[in-house]
Structure formats: structure tokens, C-alpha cells
Design a protein around this motif. Sequence first.
Motif, mmCIF file in Angstrom:
data_model
loop_
_atom_site.group_PDB
_atom_site.id
_atom_site.type_symbol
_atom_site.label_atom_id
_atom_site.label_comp_id
_atom_site.label_asym_id
_atom_site.label_seq_id
_atom_site.Cartn_x
_atom_site.Cartn_y
_atom_site.Cartn_z
ATOM 1 N N LYS A 7 44.812 36.359 18.191
ATOM 2 C CA LYS A 7 46.039 36.598 17.424
ATOM 3 C C LYS A 7 46.096 35.796 16.134
ATOM 4 N N PHE A 8 45.578 34.572 16.171
ATOM 5 C CA PHE A 8 45.737 33.684 15.024
ATOM 6 C C PHE A 8 44.385 33.419 14.373
ATOM 7 N N THR B 74 40.899 29.888 6.358
ATOM 8 C CA THR B 74 40.308 28.815 5.558
ATOM 9 C C THR B 74 38.889 29.143 5.105
ATOM 10 N N GLY B 75 38.407 30.350 5.402
ATOM 11 C CA GLY B 75 37.069 30.747 4.987
ATOM 12 C C GLY B 75 35.992 29.968 5.710
ATOM 13 N N SER B 76 34.999 29.489 4.952
ATOM 14 C CA SER B 76 33.893 28.756 5.553
ATOM 15 C C SER B 76 34.243 27.307 5.856
ATOM 16 N N ARG B 77 35.428 26.846 5.414
ATOM 17 C CA ARG B 77 35.834 25.476 5.692
ATOM 18 C C ARG B 77 36.270 25.335 7.143
ATOM 19 N N SER B 78 35.909 24.231 7.736
ATOM 20 C CA SER B 78 36.456 23.912 9.048
ATOM 21 C C SER B 78 37.901 23.457 8.869
ATOM 22 N N TYR B 79 38.640 23.431 9.965
ATOM 23 C CA TYR B 79 40.031 22.988 9.885
ATOM 24 C C TYR B 79 40.132 21.570 9.342
ATOM 25 N N MET B 80 39.248 20.666 9.814
ATOM 26 C CA MET B 80 39.331 19.275 9.391
ATOM 27 C C MET B 80 39.079 19.122 7.897
ATOM 28 N N VAL B 81 38.099 19.852 7.367
ATOM 29 C CA VAL B 81 37.825 19.791 5.934
ATOM 30 C C VAL B 81 39.006 20.338 5.150
ATOM 31 N N HIS B 82 39.594 21.417 5.643
ATOM 32 C CA HIS B 82 40.750 22.012 4.970
ATOM 33 C C HIS B 82 41.925 21.032 4.969
ATOM 34 N N VAL B 83 42.108 20.314 6.065
ATOM 35 C CA VAL B 83 43.188 19.329 6.136
ATOM 36 C C VAL B 83 42.950 18.210 5.130
ATOM 37 N N CYS C 271 47.008 26.820 7.281
ATOM 38 C CA CYS C 271 45.727 27.294 7.801
ATOM 39 C C CYS C 271 45.735 28.775 8.161
ATOM 40 N N HIS C 272 46.890 29.422 8.106
ATOM 41 C CA HIS C 272 46.977 30.834 8.467
ATOM 42 C C HIS C 272 47.608 31.685 7.368
ATOM 43 N N TYR C 273 47.727 31.120 6.170
ATOM 44 C CA TYR C 273 48.242 31.885 5.028
ATOM 45 C C TYR C 273 47.094 32.606 4.348
ATOM 46 N N SER C 274 47.232 33.905 4.167
ATOM 47 C CA SER C 274 46.172 34.713 3.550
ATOM 48 C C SER C 274 46.435 34.860 2.057
ATOM 49 N N LYS C 275 45.507 34.337 1.242
ATOM 50 C CA LYS C 275 45.651 34.480 -0.205
ATOM 51 C C LYS C 275 45.415 35.912 -0.658
ATOM 52 N N THR D 293 50.112 37.419 8.513
ATOM 53 C CA THR D 293 50.095 38.629 9.326
ATOM 54 C C THR D 293 51.376 38.664 10.155
ATOM 55 N N SER D 294 51.705 39.829 10.692
ATOM 56 C CA SER D 294 52.939 39.971 11.466
ATOM 57 C C SER D 294 52.926 39.062 12.695
ATOM 58 N N THR D 295 51.744 38.893 13.310
ATOM 59 C CA THR D 295 51.640 38.034 14.496
ATOM 60 C C THR D 295 51.883 36.575 14.148
ATOM 61 N N VAL D 296 51.291 36.123 13.042
ATOM 62 C CA VAL D 296 51.479 34.733 12.611
ATOM 63 C C VAL D 296 52.927 34.492 12.202
#
Length: 260
Positions: free
Chosen positions: A157-158, A162-171, A192-196, A202-205
Motif C-alpha cells: 500500500k505504501f 525516494t527513488g534510489s535513496r534509502s530512507y536513512m539517506v533521505h532523512v 517519504c511518500h510524497y510523489s513529485k 496516492t489515495s491510500t497514503v
Amino acid sequence: MGHGLQRMNRSRRGKLPVVITEGRIRPVVPIVAAKFAIECNIVVRNHVPVLKHWKEYKNQLGLFELFKGKLSAKFDINTSDAAVEKACSQMMKNALRQQRYRLKKKYFDPFPLHMVRKTSPIKSVSDKQWNDLVEYWKDPKRMEASEKCKESRSKVKFHQTTGSRSYMVHVEILGDKYIDQELDALDLFKECHYSKKKKGYTSTVQLAITQMENKLSTPVEGEQPMSTTQAVANVLAENAKKNKFLQNVGIQNAQPRSSA
């Protein structure tokens, strides 16, 4: 192709230093982490054969030494350190999994079984290794498991944006963006779930965000107000069985596996 790393090394007049701390598989600095991940994939794509399963690489220790040697030639990295060696092993495993997936998607899935090619499509894989891989994919049990995996992925669902970035790098990058603001679990979930591309969620997010905000704005009578982390964790638990978002962004510690 690694040209970006070559330019950085020339400008520094030396190799880019890579420091990996205990418990991580990538460096903390975002640009270094990105270059490290790219080079790991390049080494696997050009030099490491794709075998049927990760367990087979344990019998061929020379392949892992080759992988570490190629990284040492590109970076200033201590591959004899236990934390670094463990991180390199995990990065190699991830890169091989992606390479195997790409090969299957391009050269196996689109064709009937009798029309799958008999010769290897890439230089790093011999014809024998390729045929062993094809026979592995043809196995009925393996094909059934593959279909189940596709079905499971369709239920996610989620999806991270962040593309090729891991969550930690994105943070880490968000820390530079919000210098004077400390982001909580809900802020990180939104980022981390916003689509540029779609310029939104998305509706689920969006539904999950609404549920999280409702839990924070309407506390239950007779109970302590719910923290932001608890609200996010509860909503994620309601929508997914094993969601590790809070662990991946560093808010919750990973629970140790039971030996029972």
C-alpha cells in the motif's frame, strides 16, 4: 558507468573515503552513500556471475573477495573491518538480487519456456550458469512461488517515493532542508511518500495520513494522549502486517529475532 565518481576522485586528488558504522550497510553522508551504491551495482553487473541462490556464493569465496577488491580500487575503504565487510556482503547480495530480477524480467518472463535463449545475454555469466539459472526459473515450485511474490507485491500500500535513496539517506537530506525544525514520525511519513511526479499522495497514503491525524486530534477518553510515533505505528500496523517504516527512518529500533 562511474564517471561521476572518477570526477570526484580527480577533484579530491585521492579516493573518496567510505566510512560505514556498525549496524549500517551504507555511509551516512548522502552523496557518498549514493556513489557507493552505484559502484556496488556496477561491479556486480560487470564482474560477478549471477547464480541461482545467495547460498551458492558461500562456496565461492573468491567472488566476494573480487567484489571487495573492486570497491577498494574505487574508494578509500577498509574492507577488513568487520562492520564494513558485513555491509559489503549485504550490498553485494542486494545488487545480485536486482540483477537476477532484471535478467528474469527481460530474458525469461516475456517468452514461452521453449523459446527462452540458451546462451548467456551478459558477459559476466557463462552459458552453463545461464542455463542453470533458466532451469531454476522453470521449476514448477519456483514459478508458483514467483507468482505468489508478484501477488504480494501488488498488495503493497505504501510505496516509497525516494527513488534510489534509502530512507536513512533521505532523512539525512531532509535534515539539511529543515534546519530549524525537528521532524516527527508523521512529517517523515509525508516526506517519504510524497510523489513529485503526481504532485501529491496516492489515495491510500492520503487515507493513512488522515487516519493518523484523526488519532492525534481525537484522543480516547480516560487514556493518555497518543504520541505522533504511536499514531503512525498504529495506522501502519492496521494496514500492513510487517511495516518497517519507523525502523527504516531510525525512530524505532529493530526487534531482535527470536531463537525459539
